[in-house]
Every structure is written in C-alpha cells, then in structure tokens.
Design an enzyme around this catalytic site. Structure first.
Site, PDB file in Angstrom:
ATOM      1  N   CYS A   3       0.867  -1.184   0.000  1.00  0.00           N
ATOM      2  CA  CYS A   3       0.000   0.000   0.000  1.00  0.00           C
ATOM      3  C   CYS A   3       0.901   1.231   0.000  1.00  0.00           C
ATOM      4  O   CYS A   3       2.090   1.127  -0.330  1.00  0.00           O
ATOM      5  CB  CYS A   3      -0.965  -0.011   1.184  1.00  0.00           C
ATOM      6  SG  CYS A   3      -0.199   0.065   2.820  1.00  0.00           S
ATOM      7  N   ARG A   9      -3.247  -0.566   5.564  1.00  0.00           N
ATOM      8  CA  ARG A   9      -3.843  -1.666   4.780  1.00  0.00           C
ATOM      9  C   ARG A   9      -2.910  -2.863   4.613  1.00  0.00           C
ATOM     10  O   ARG A   9      -3.305  -4.005   4.881  1.00  0.00           O
ATOM     11  CB  ARG A   9      -4.270  -1.154   3.392  1.00  0.00           C
ATOM     12  CG  ARG A   9      -5.419  -0.167   3.437  1.00  0.00           C
ATOM     13  CD  ARG A   9      -5.600   0.540   2.103  1.00  0.00           C
ATOM     14  NE  ARG A   9      -4.488   1.441   1.819  1.00  0.00           N
ATOM     15  CZ  ARG A   9      -4.342   2.148   0.706  1.00  0.00           C
ATOM     16  NH1 ARG A   9      -5.261   2.049  -0.245  1.00  0.00           N
ATOM     17  NH2 ARG A   9      -3.316   2.951   0.543  1.00  0.00           N
ATOM     18  N   ASP A 119      -8.319   3.652   1.441  1.00  0.00           N
ATOM     19  CA  ASP A 119      -7.339   4.010   2.469  1.00  0.00           C
ATOM     20  C   ASP A 119      -8.070   4.490   3.719  1.00  0.00           C
ATOM     21  O   ASP A 119      -8.753   5.515   3.682  1.00  0.00           O
ATOM     22  CB  ASP A 119      -6.430   5.113   1.919  1.00  0.00           C
ATOM     23  CG  ASP A 119      -5.204   5.295   2.783  1.00  0.00           C
ATOM     24  OD1 ASP A 119      -5.212   4.826   3.936  1.00  0.00           O
ATOM     25  OD2 ASP A 119      -4.245   5.910   2.307  1.00  0.00           O
TER      26      ASP A 119
HETATM   27  P1  4NP Z   1      -1.778   2.932   4.079  1.00  0.00           P
HETATM   28  O1  4NP Z   1      -2.391   4.312   4.600  1.00  0.00           O
HETATM   29  O2  4NP Z   1      -1.266   3.185   2.675  1.00  0.00           O
HETATM   30  O3  4NP Z   1      -2.943   1.993   4.069  1.00  0.00           O
HETATM   31  O4  4NP Z   1      -0.705   2.525   5.036  1.00  0.00           O
HETATM   32  C1  4NP Z   1      -1.645   5.486   4.711  1.00  0.00           C
HETATM   33  C2  4NP Z   1      -0.801   5.664   5.772  1.00  0.00           C
HETATM   34  C3  4NP Z   1      -0.106   6.844   5.919  1.00  0.00           C
HETATM   35  C4  4NP Z   1      -0.251   7.843   4.989  1.00  0.00           C
HETATM   36  C5  4NP Z   1      -1.092   7.659   3.911  1.00  0.00           C
HETATM   37  C6  4NP Z   1      -1.784   6.483   3.770  1.00  0.00           C
HETATM   38  N1  4NP Z   1       0.453   9.058   5.142  1.00  0.00           N
HETATM   39  O5  4NP Z   1       0.223   9.983   4.345  1.00  0.00           O
HETATM   40  O6  4NP Z   1       1.273   9.170   6.068  1.00  0.00           O
END
Ligand code: 4NP
Length: 152
Positions: A3, A9, A119
C-alpha cells in the site's frame, strides 16, 4: 502486499494472509511494504492493530518498510491496494518490473474491475473494519486458487 504507507492496509493484508497460511499449513512467505517511506521503522497503525487483534490476529510485531525494486525478483505475486500503488510499484521496479506478478488485491474478488481497498488513514475505526473484511475475503480467494496449484 503493498500500500502507500505500509501502516494501515498492507500490514492487515500481511497479517491476515500469514494467519491463513499458518492455518492451512503451507510454506508460503508473505511480507508487506509501502511505496512511500513516511513511516519506515514504525509498527502498524493502532487501529489496524486493534481490528486485527479483535479478529484473533496479532500484527504488533510488524515493522514498516518501503518497497524496493528487488521485491519484484524475490516475490512471485505482488498485490497492491489501489491503482496508485500499482503505478508506484511499476515506477520503483523500473527495469525489474514484471506485469505478470502484480495485481490489485480486489481483482481476486472482482476480476478486471480494478477496485481499490480504500485508504482508512483519514477516517474512523469503522473504515478499518471494512478494510479488514475486504482483505480477508480476497486472501481467502488467493488461498483457494494457489493452494490447489501447490498440491498439483
Ligand atoms: P496505508 O495508509 O497506505 O494503508 O498505510 C496510509 C498511511 C499513511 C499515509 C497515507 C496512507 N500518510 O500519508 O502518512
């Protein structure tokens, strides 16, 4: 399992898949990574940890890392959560890119629809429960497909 942040995720996807692999007694290796390095070295998001624990899966020991191009060599299958992850994996992999190894995770449930695992980062706890359910079903589909191939 890939991800953006490797904090919400894909840690769930790694934990869920590992749990199913263990239950099935398979010798598959599963890992997760993020296309961005914002959270490298951190444990999964508290709500990902909470929701997976409620479902009997402990992901507290996972440690965030960034996807590297060599992952394209080391793994047979790479599942991404959304189209933007897909494009980022292609960019990072560069000359090692192998289209045959990479797919959106939800294409396992809805072939060729290119649906995203949303997300949950900006939302509330219910988003993490929904994401857990989606990933859980997709991992069942992976197990069903490839464990049969493993036996043959
Ligand atoms: P992930 O979600 O891709 O599901 O881990 C996110 C976690 C952190 C961030 C964006 C999406 N961020 O911008 O820090």
């Amino acid at each position: 399992m890939v991800c953006l942040g490797n904090i919400c995720r894909s840690p769930l996807a790694e934990g869920i898949m590992q749990h199913k692999i263990d239950q099935a007694g398979l010798d598959w290796q599963v890992d997760s990574a993020g296309t961005a390095g914002y959270h490298v070295g951190e444990a999964p998001h508290k709500l990902s940890q909470k929701v997976s624990k409620q479902n009997g899966i402990d992901i507290s020991q996972q440690c965030c890392r960034q996807f590297v191009k060599e992952d394209m060599l080391h793994f047979d299958l790479i599942y991404v959560m959304d189209s933007s992850n897909y494009n980022d994996v292609r960019r990072i992999s560069a000359d090692l890119w192998d289209e045959n190894k990479v797919d959106l995770l939800l294409n396992k449930l809805y072939p060729n629809k290119n649906r995203s695992v949303p997300d949950p980062w900006y939302g509330e706890e219910d988003g993490y429960h929904k994401v857990f359910e989606m990933i859980d079903k997709a991992c069942d589909a992976i197990l069903e497909k490839y464990s049969i191939l493993n036996i043959q």
